[in-house]
Design an enzyme around this catalytic site. Structure first.
Site, short mmCIF file in Angstrom:
data_model
loop_
_atom_site.label_atom_id
_atom_site.label_comp_id
_atom_site.label_asym_id
_atom_site.label_seq_id
_atom_site.Cartn_x
_atom_site.Cartn_y
_atom_site.Cartn_z
N HIS A 41 0.95 -1.19 0.08
CA HIS A 41 0.09 -0.16 -0.09
C HIS A 41 0.80 1.23 -0.01
O HIS A 41 0.49 2.34 0.74
CB HIS A 41 -0.94 -0.03 1.10
CG HIS A 41 -1.51 -1.33 1.39
ND1 HIS A 41 -2.57 -1.86 0.36
CD2 HIS A 41 -1.59 -2.28 2.43
CE1 HIS A 41 -2.89 -2.98 0.81
NE2 HIS A 41 -2.47 -3.19 1.89
N CYS A 42 1.95 1.11 -0.76
CA CYS A 42 2.92 2.39 -1.01
C CYS A 42 3.71 2.81 0.51
O CYS A 42 3.65 3.64 0.77
CB CYS A 42 2.35 3.67 -1.32
SG CYS A 42 1.07 3.32 -3.01
N ALA A 43 3.43 1.73 1.36
CA ALA A 43 4.07 2.19 2.83
C ALA A 43 5.14 0.96 3.24
O ALA A 43 4.82 0.17 4.13
CB ALA A 43 2.80 2.22 3.67
#
Ligand SMILES: *Cc1c(COP(=O)(O)O)cnc(C)c1O
Length: 260
Positions: free
Chosen positions: A217-219
Site C-alpha cells: 500500500h505504498c507504505a
C-alpha cells in the site's frame, strides 16, 4: 506502535528548531489509523514548524475543517472521493501562498512580462500555469457537491458501524490477524491470514468477486516495521453494506479451505 498508532512522545523528541515542515497523513491508507492531526499541528507550531496534512483518506470518510485543524497545508486527491484521476486539491494558508514563489512557468501565472522584470498573477493563478485540467476540475466540483449534499455525519457513522462489524467478525475468525488496531480507524481494514501470502488471499477473493487490495500500500517502511510482506486490505466507503462484509468473510473461509 504495535497498534499502528503514531507515538506522540517520540514525535515531541524529534521536534526541535531544525524542523521546518511536518508532513503527516490524516488517515493511514495502509492501516486505517486516524492520526491526531490537530494535536500534531499544535505541537509543530509551538516548535516553529509548518504542517502539511495528506488528507487523501480523510476527506472521503468525514468532514474536514482545515481552519479548526489549524494546519498550513492540506492536500487530497479527486479519485479517492469519486472524482476522476489527475485532479486534486492543495489548500494553503493565504499568507503562506502569498510568500511562496510559483513552481511552474506558463500561461495565466504571470501578470506582466518584460525583459526588465516579471510580476506574477494573484492566487490561485500564480500556481496554475498553463492550460488546466478543465474537465477534471468540473468533475471534481460535481463530486464535492455530491458529498456535501449527503448527511456526512450519518455516513461516517455508517462506515464506523461497518468497521465495528468487520472487527467483531475478525475476532471470531480463526487465523486472521489484524494489522493495525488503532483506537480510531477509518476506511481501511488491514489483515493477514496466518501462513498465507496476502497476494494469494487477494487472488482467491478476486475469483469470488470480492475486491480487496494486497501488498504494501505504498507504505514499505510500516510493513518492514511489522516484519510482513504486505497486508490484505478491504476498504469501506459510503456505498458498502453489512452484506459486503458477510461476503468478505465467507470468501475468506472459502479461501482458507483452498490454502490451508
Ligand atoms: C492515494 C493516496 C495518495 C496518492 O494520491 P494520488 O492522487 O493517487 O497520487 C497519497 N496519500 C494517500 C493517503 C493516499 O491514499
Amino acid at each position: 506502535s504495535e497498534n499502528g498508532e503514531l507515538e506522540l512522545e517520540a514525535y515531541k523528541v524529534l521536534l526541535d528548531e531544525r524542523v521546518k515542515l511536518v508532513a503527516v497523513g490524516h488517515v493511514s491508507n495502509a492501516l486505517g489509523t486516524v492520526n491526531p492531526v490537530k494535536e500534531i499541528t499544535e505541537l509543530a507550531h509551538k516548535a516553529g514548524a509548518k504542517v502539511l496534512i495528506d488528507g487523501a483518506q480523510g476527506v472521503p470518510h468525514f468532514d474536514v475543517d482545515v481552519q479548526a485543524l489549524g494546519c498550513d497545508f492540506y492536500a487530497f486527491s479527486g479519485h479517492k472521493m469519486y472524482a476522476p484521476t489527475g485532479i486534486g486539491v492543495l489548500y494553503g494558508k493565504e499568507s503562506l501562498l502569498e510568500q511562496m514563489p510559483p513552481y511552474h512557468g506558463g500561461g495565466e501565472m504571470i501578470k506582466t512580462v518584460s525583459f526588465e522584470g516579471t510580476t506574477f498573477n494573484e492566487l490561485p493563478f500564480k500556481f496554475e500555469a498553463g492550460t488546466p485540467n478543465i474537465g477534471g476540475a468540473v468533475a471534481l466540483a460535481a463530486a464535492v457537491d455530491y458529498l456535501q449534499a449527503l448527511d456526512r455525519t450519518a455516513l461516517a457513522a455508517h462506515e464506523a458501524a461497518l468497521m465495528q462489524y468487520a472487527h467483531d467478525k475478525a475476532g471470531q475468525f480463526d487465523g486472521l490477524k489484524r494489522i493495525g488496531c488503532a483506537k480510531t480507524i477509518a476506511g481501511a481494514f488491514s489483515f493477514l491470514l496466518e501462513g498465507v501470502h496476502p497476494a494469494d488471499v487477494g487472488m482467491l477473493l478476486d475469483q469470488q468477486g470480492i475486491a480487496v487490495r494486497t501488498g504494501d500500500h505504498c507504505a514499505q517502511p510500516i510493513m518492514k516495521q511489522f516484519g510482513i510482506p504486505g497486508t490484505v486490505r478491504a476498504s469501506f466507503a459510503l456505498y458498502n453494506t453489512f452484506e459486503d462484509i458477510d461476503a468478505l468473510f465467507a470468501g475468506l473461509a472459502k479461501a482458507k479451505t483452498f490454502l490451508l
